[in-house]
Design a protein around this motif. Structure first.
Motif, PDB file in Angstrom:
ATOM      1  N   ILE A   1      -5.444   7.796  -2.572  1.00 19.40           N
ATOM      2  CA  ILE A   1      -4.661   7.931  -1.345  1.00 19.40           C
ATOM      3  C   ILE A   1      -5.065   6.869  -0.332  1.00 19.40           C
ATOM      4  O   ILE A   1      -4.211   6.200   0.280  1.00 19.40           O
ATOM      5  CB  ILE A   1      -4.825   9.333  -0.738  1.00 19.40           C
ATOM      6  CG1 ILE A   1      -4.111  10.372  -1.607  1.00 19.40           C
ATOM      7  CG2 ILE A   1      -4.266   9.379   0.692  1.00 19.40           C
ATOM      8  CD1 ILE A   1      -4.403  11.806  -1.208  1.00 19.40           C
ATOM      9  N   ILE A   2      -6.369   6.684  -0.151  1.00 22.51           N
ATOM     10  CA  ILE A   2      -6.862   5.718   0.833  1.00 22.51           C
ATOM     11  C   ILE A   2      -6.485   4.289   0.437  1.00 22.51           C
ATOM     12  O   ILE A   2      -5.955   3.518   1.250  1.00 22.51           O
ATOM     13  CB  ILE A   2      -8.396   5.842   0.979  1.00 22.51           C
ATOM     14  CG1 ILE A   2      -8.744   7.173   1.639  1.00 22.51           C
ATOM     15  CG2 ILE A   2      -8.950   4.671   1.805  1.00 22.51           C
ATOM     16  CD1 ILE A   2     -10.226   7.482   1.646  1.00 22.51           C
ATOM     17  N   VAL A   3      -6.741   3.942  -0.822  1.00 21.78           N
ATOM     18  CA  VAL A   3      -6.461   2.575  -1.285  1.00 21.78           C
ATOM     19  C   VAL A   3      -4.962   2.285  -1.232  1.00 21.78           C
ATOM     20  O   VAL A   3      -4.535   1.233  -0.728  1.00 21.78           O
ATOM     21  CB  VAL A   3      -6.995   2.359  -2.715  1.00 21.78           C
ATOM     22  CG1 VAL A   3      -6.506   1.021  -3.272  1.00 21.78           C
ATOM     23  CG2 VAL A   3      -8.517   2.404  -2.728  1.00 21.78           C
ATOM     24  N   GLU A   4      -4.152   3.197  -1.741  1.00 20.94           N
ATOM     25  CA  GLU A   4      -2.703   2.960  -1.767  1.00 20.94           C
ATOM     26  C   GLU A   4      -2.109   2.969  -0.365  1.00 20.94           C
ATOM     27  O   GLU A   4      -1.117   2.276  -0.112  1.00 20.94           O
ATOM     28  CB  GLU A   4      -2.017   3.989  -2.663  1.00 20.94           C
ATOM     29  CG  GLU A   4      -2.342   3.773  -4.140  1.00 20.94           C
ATOM     30  CD  GLU A   4      -1.528   4.646  -5.074  1.00 20.94           C
ATOM     31  OE1 GLU A   4      -0.807   5.551  -4.584  1.00 20.94           O
ATOM     32  OE2 GLU A   4      -1.605   4.421  -6.303  1.00 20.94           O
ATOM     33  N   SER A   5      -2.714   3.712   0.547  1.00 26.03           N
ATOM     34  CA  SER A   5      -2.254   3.691   1.941  1.00 26.03           C
ATOM     35  C   SER A   5      -2.518   2.317   2.558  1.00 26.03           C
ATOM     36  O   SER A   5      -1.658   1.763   3.269  1.00 26.03           O
ATOM     37  CB  SER A   5      -2.955   4.777   2.761  1.00 26.03           C
ATOM     38  OG  SER A   5      -2.582   6.066   2.313  1.00 26.03           O
ATOM     39  N   LEU A   6      -3.699   1.762   2.278  1.00 20.44           N
ATOM     40  CA  LEU A   6      -4.023   0.430   2.794  1.00 20.44           C
ATOM     41  C   LEU A   6      -3.105  -0.627   2.183  1.00 20.44           C
ATOM     42  O   LEU A   6      -2.624  -1.528   2.887  1.00 20.44           O
ATOM     43  CB  LEU A   6      -5.489   0.092   2.479  1.00 20.44           C
ATOM     44  CG  LEU A   6      -6.550   0.903   3.243  1.00 20.44           C
ATOM     45  CD1 LEU A   6      -7.938   0.585   2.711  1.00 20.44           C
ATOM     46  CD2 LEU A   6      -6.470   0.609   4.738  1.00 20.44           C
ATOM     47  N   VAL A   7      -2.856  -0.501   0.884  1.00 22.43           N
ATOM     48  CA  VAL A   7      -1.950  -1.431   0.200  1.00 22.43           C
ATOM     49  C   VAL A   7      -0.551  -1.337   0.800  1.00 22.43           C
ATOM     50  O   VAL A   7       0.116  -2.359   1.033  1.00 22.43           O
ATOM     51  CB  VAL A   7      -1.904  -1.125  -1.313  1.00 22.43           C
ATOM     52  CG1 VAL A   7      -0.775  -1.893  -1.994  1.00 22.43           C
ATOM     53  CG2 VAL A   7      -3.230  -1.471  -1.962  1.00 22.43           C
ATOM     54  N   LEU A   8      -0.107  -0.118   1.064  1.00 22.75           N
ATOM     55  CA  LEU A   8       1.218   0.092   1.642  1.00 22.75           C
ATOM     56  C   LEU A   8       1.325  -0.522   3.031  1.00 22.75           C
ATOM     57  O   LEU A   8       2.338  -1.156   3.363  1.00 22.75           O
ATOM     58  CB  LEU A   8       1.513   1.594   1.715  1.00 22.75           C
ATOM     59  CG  LEU A   8       2.872   1.993   2.301  1.00 22.75           C
ATOM     60  CD1 LEU A   8       4.011   1.405   1.471  1.00 22.75           C
ATOM     61  CD2 LEU A   8       3.001   3.513   2.372  1.00 22.75           C
ATOM     62  N   ILE A   9       0.285  -0.365   3.829  1.00 25.17           N
ATOM     63  CA  ILE A   9       0.291  -0.931   5.187  1.00 25.17           C
ATOM     64  C   ILE A   9       0.379  -2.453   5.119  1.00 25.17           C
ATOM     65  O   ILE A   9       1.166  -3.077   5.853  1.00 25.17           O
ATOM     66  CB  ILE A   9      -0.978  -0.498   5.957  1.00 25.17           C
ATOM     67  CG1 ILE A   9      -0.909   1.003   6.265  1.00 25.17           C
ATOM     68  CG2 ILE A   9      -1.113  -1.298   7.258  1.00 25.17           C
ATOM     69  CD1 ILE A   9      -2.200   1.566   6.823  1.00 25.17           C
TER      70      ILE A   9
END
Length: 212
Positions: free
Chosen positions: A153-161
């Motif tokens: 969740i954390i990694v994909e959220s950063l990637v999405l941002i």
């Protein structure tokens, strides 16, 4: 060499690349965070979407090697190097359904999510190795003591941002992608693991018969 495992592995990569290519055709309704980033990089710097998928995959492998190389093996490299070109190949064929700018596009995306979910289950069930993103998530989870799901969740959220800031296609489907893909992946993984176990038992019995 367990040929059937490699056949299943490469079939899984093909399905995954096909699903990603279909999703790209209707990208305006939203993509998975990693594909949002790949499309954004393509729009800014050229090359192909698949090429950026390879670049991102190799970067993650390098980071994982520095953090914890347990999750990196031949399957990880094959995953990183092949899914992008497979996706580009399907896009190059220009046979996939095009965006209609109607509700049909959501059905097209749904089919893409299902196909990638099935493909993911296939290549993981083959047991050749985790993908670069999966290996990276596992490495982060081990080092930070976070659960794998929280690390994802954390990694994909950063990637999405990052993808969003670069102008990648973020919309409704981006936020529901995982909720649809994960159950399909889990079911696919269960089915194909059972198939692999069946083939392995059959092979063992055949070998025992030969020895006798």
């Amino acid at each position: 060499m367990k040929l059937y495992r490699y056949v299943l592995f490469f079939m899984g990569l093909t399905f995954f690349g096909l699903g990603n290519a279909i999703a790209i055709k209707v990208k305006y309704v939203g993509l998975h965070p990693w594909e949002v980033l790949n499309v954004a990089l393509y729009q800014h710097f050229g090359l192909t979407i698949g090429t950026w998928g390879v670049v991102c995959g190799l970067v993650l492998i390098i980071i994982s090697l520095l953090i914890d190389r347990r999750y990196i093996n031949i399957g990880t490299f094959l995953n990183a190097l092949l899914i992008g070109p497979i996706m580009d190949f399907f896009l190059w064929l220009d046979l996939l359904p095009k965006a209609t700018n109607s509700w049909i596009d959501y059905l097209i995306l749904l089919s893409a999510i299902v196909i990638t979910g099935i493909g993911g289950g296939m290549y993981v069930a083959a047991g050749i190795g985790a993908g670069p993103r999966d290996g990276f998530m596992l490495s982060i989870s081990d080092k930070t003591k976070l659960s794998v799901s929280n690390a994802r969740i954390i990694v994909e959220s950063l990637v999405l941002i990052i993808g969003f800031l670069l102008g990648g296609p973020v919309f409704i489907a981006t936020f529901v992608y995982t909720f649809i893909q994960s159950p399909v992946f889990q079911r696919s993984l269960k089915v194909f693991r059972a198939l692999v176990e069946f083939l392995q038992k059959k092979k063992n019995k055949t070998q025992e018969g030969i020895v006798i």
